[in-house]
Design a protein around this motif. Sequence first.
Motif, PDB file in Angstrom:
ATOM      1  N   GLN A   1     -16.440   3.550  -4.259  1.00  0.00           N
ATOM      2  CA  GLN A   1     -17.082   4.549  -3.417  1.00  0.00           C
ATOM      3  C   GLN A   1     -16.083   5.634  -3.027  1.00  0.00           C
ATOM      4  OE1 GLN A   1     -19.512   3.119  -0.194  1.00  0.00           O
ATOM      5  NE2 GLN A   1     -19.915   1.182  -1.234  1.00  0.00           N
ATOM      6  N   ALA A   2     -14.821   5.265  -2.975  1.00  0.00           N
ATOM      7  CA  ALA A   2     -13.716   6.193  -2.692  1.00  0.00           C
ATOM      8  C   ALA A   2     -12.433   5.429  -3.006  1.00  0.00           C
ATOM      9  CB  ALA A   2     -13.744   6.652  -1.233  1.00  0.00           C
ATOM     10  N   PRO A   3     -11.318   6.127  -3.215  1.00  0.00           N
ATOM     11  CA  PRO A   3     -10.048   5.429  -3.486  1.00  0.00           C
ATOM     12  C   PRO A   3      -9.377   4.922  -2.202  1.00  0.00           C
ATOM     13  CG  PRO A   3     -10.065   7.677  -4.383  1.00  0.00           C
ATOM     14  CD  PRO A   3     -11.170   7.581  -3.393  1.00  0.00           C
ATOM     15  N   GLN A   4     -10.168   4.591  -1.184  1.00  0.00           N
ATOM     16  CA  GLN A   4      -9.654   4.302   0.152  1.00  0.00           C
ATOM     17  C   GLN A   4      -8.519   3.280   0.167  1.00  0.00           C
ATOM     18  OE1 GLN A   4     -10.829   5.588   3.390  1.00  0.00           O
ATOM     19  NE2 GLN A   4      -8.843   4.710   3.808  1.00  0.00           N
ATOM     20  N   GLN A   5      -8.785   2.089  -0.344  1.00  0.00           N
ATOM     21  CA  GLN A   5      -7.763   1.042  -0.269  1.00  0.00           C
ATOM     22  C   GLN A   5      -6.563   1.365  -1.158  1.00  0.00           C
ATOM     23  OE1 GLN A   5      -9.059  -3.155   0.092  1.00  0.00           O
ATOM     24  NE2 GLN A   5     -11.118  -2.364  -0.358  1.00  0.00           N
ATOM     25  N   PHE A   6      -6.837   1.910  -2.335  1.00  0.00           N
ATOM     26  CA  PHE A   6      -5.732   2.191  -3.246  1.00  0.00           C
ATOM     27  C   PHE A   6      -4.787   3.252  -2.686  1.00  0.00           C
ATOM     28  CE2 PHE A   6      -8.795   0.361  -6.282  1.00  0.00           C
ATOM     29  CZ  PHE A   6      -7.992  -0.635  -6.815  1.00  0.00           C
ATOM     30  N   LYS A   7      -5.352   4.288  -2.047  1.00  0.00           N
ATOM     31  CA  LYS A   7      -4.452   5.325  -1.551  1.00  0.00           C
ATOM     32  C   LYS A   7      -3.631   4.814  -0.372  1.00  0.00           C
ATOM     33  CE  LYS A   7      -7.668   8.031   1.387  1.00  0.00           C
ATOM     34  NZ  LYS A   7      -8.173   9.407   1.585  1.00  0.00           N
TER      35      LYS A   7
END
Length: 590
Positions: free
Chosen positions: A196-202
């Motif tokens: 849904q978004a690169p939230q955790q990866f970023k």
Amino acid sequence: MHAYRSHTCADLTKADVGANVRLAGWVHRVRDHGGVLFIDLRDHFGMTQVICDPDSPAFTEMEKVRSEWCIRIDGDVKARDESLVNAKIPTGEIEVFARGLEVLGHAGELPLPVFGEPDYPEETRLRYRFLDLRRETLHNNMVLRSDVVRDLRERMWEQNFNEFQTPIITASSPEGARDFLVPSRLHPGKFYALPQAPQQFKQLIMVSGFDKYFQIAPCFRDEDPRADRSPTDFYQLDMEMSFVEQEDIFATIEPVIRGCFERFGGGRKVDAEFPRIPFAEAMLKYGTDKPDLRNPIEMQVVSEQFRGSGFAIFANLLEKDGTEIRAIPAPKGGSRKFCDRMNKFAQEQGLPGMGYIFWREANGEMEAAGPLAKNIGPERTEAIRQQLGLGVGDAAFFLGGRPSDFEAVAGRARTVIGDELGLTETDRFAFAWIVDFPMYEKDDEGKIDFSHNPFSMPQGGMEALDGDPLDVLGYQYDLACNGYELISGAIRNHRPEIMFKAFEIAGYSEEEVRKRFGGMVNAFQYGAPPHGGCAAGIDRMVMLLADEQNIRQVIMFPMNQQAQDLMMNAPSDPTPEQLRELGLRVLPRD
């Protein structure tokens, strides 16, 4: 000479008169003027007029061509007569006399016209998107989109950000929307998810010791479509920074956004200041957390002027806890006709109506008119007028009850009033940071849940989580522009003990948090830096810059409103072999 062209259809000028040239492109329009053929030849870059008469060896073939055939022309550049110069295009001083023609691609009967910009059914336009993209407006929108992405990249590089790509196949994560799930062939019965978004990866990139990250990130959400949102996928300028506070994020991204809008805004004013507006204030004044500040109307609470008044509906409402009366000022809206129209608008929005007062001149004096004025009397009416700063020719509209029940309608009414009365500026980009979002909210069943990004740091840290969850504010922020949410972001919760407590309040056990966010929780055990970031919706940015009302007008190959790709026939039925290989079976819906 090159096999297809020596110049583009935007290159030739009066300086090229006499030159032998080769052009290639699409037949935009064919005109027959008394036996002399005129063709507007179009390519990606522009348009050149080609002429051909019976003396040309290409004339016989030229008579056969039709709109949207792809052709190659050999010919001589000639100067147009001064009376025939077309100043609207770069090649308007010349024309090419055709001496040779080769058809590179025939075109059948067109399902929609490319010449001009007629309003055609969206279903046809999406099914033949490759033709629709040849039309000038849509073609220019896609070039604008490309230019905007390049501009954003360059501005981020100038601030020493590194561009990294994060995975497209990952684990499911609660980001506030449904995931698109991908079955695993190698692990039958298990599923990946599109992010849904690169939230955790970023955030993990920050834990990994990189200081500034960004990417032009594709995001996937299984959402219901609307005019400003794609139902499947979208792109965002995603960024994250270490060792920052909220104002550091603002100071970094503001010049990127402002500079991009100044460059591609077509001369429209771009506000230099991005004011900070607390969420509660935005909801009170504007009825929305994405206010359009081009509209000067600000709503106000006028409960005291109705408490115990002769207007029983509002007076009785105010005897209940959590209720209030709000006024929407309407400068220049002081006519019964306009007031009745707005009352009808409220009814169309599902409310019983919308009370109003308007001020007019009578016998040389100012007079308050309307049912409310008669019910509450001149003293209370005058107090309202003075509080709102209104006068002769103005009006005010009133809504009451629990704010959550009428705020959205009040916000829409404010927009309609501003538009219809000509109060809203149309040649300006007005930005505002909405800050101090509540961390939690109650759902319809009274359960506490996250109201925004669950990975945000609560203001006050662990101590803030010991009180009433509905009083907890987060370091969360959105950037609104002209009534749209453009950016969303937060300072992240990088402390595991605070994260566990924050999720516990929303009903997630520590075991569940470790299971669902194991990679991030594990990383936070090894010296996670304070960090934060945001993401700007590229599709929405381009929609604003292109002055479009529908986001599909700025996406190259969008889905329709039913989340279908009519051109590629997606979603489609899987073959039995594919299902067998994945260990899946499709069950009919009840």
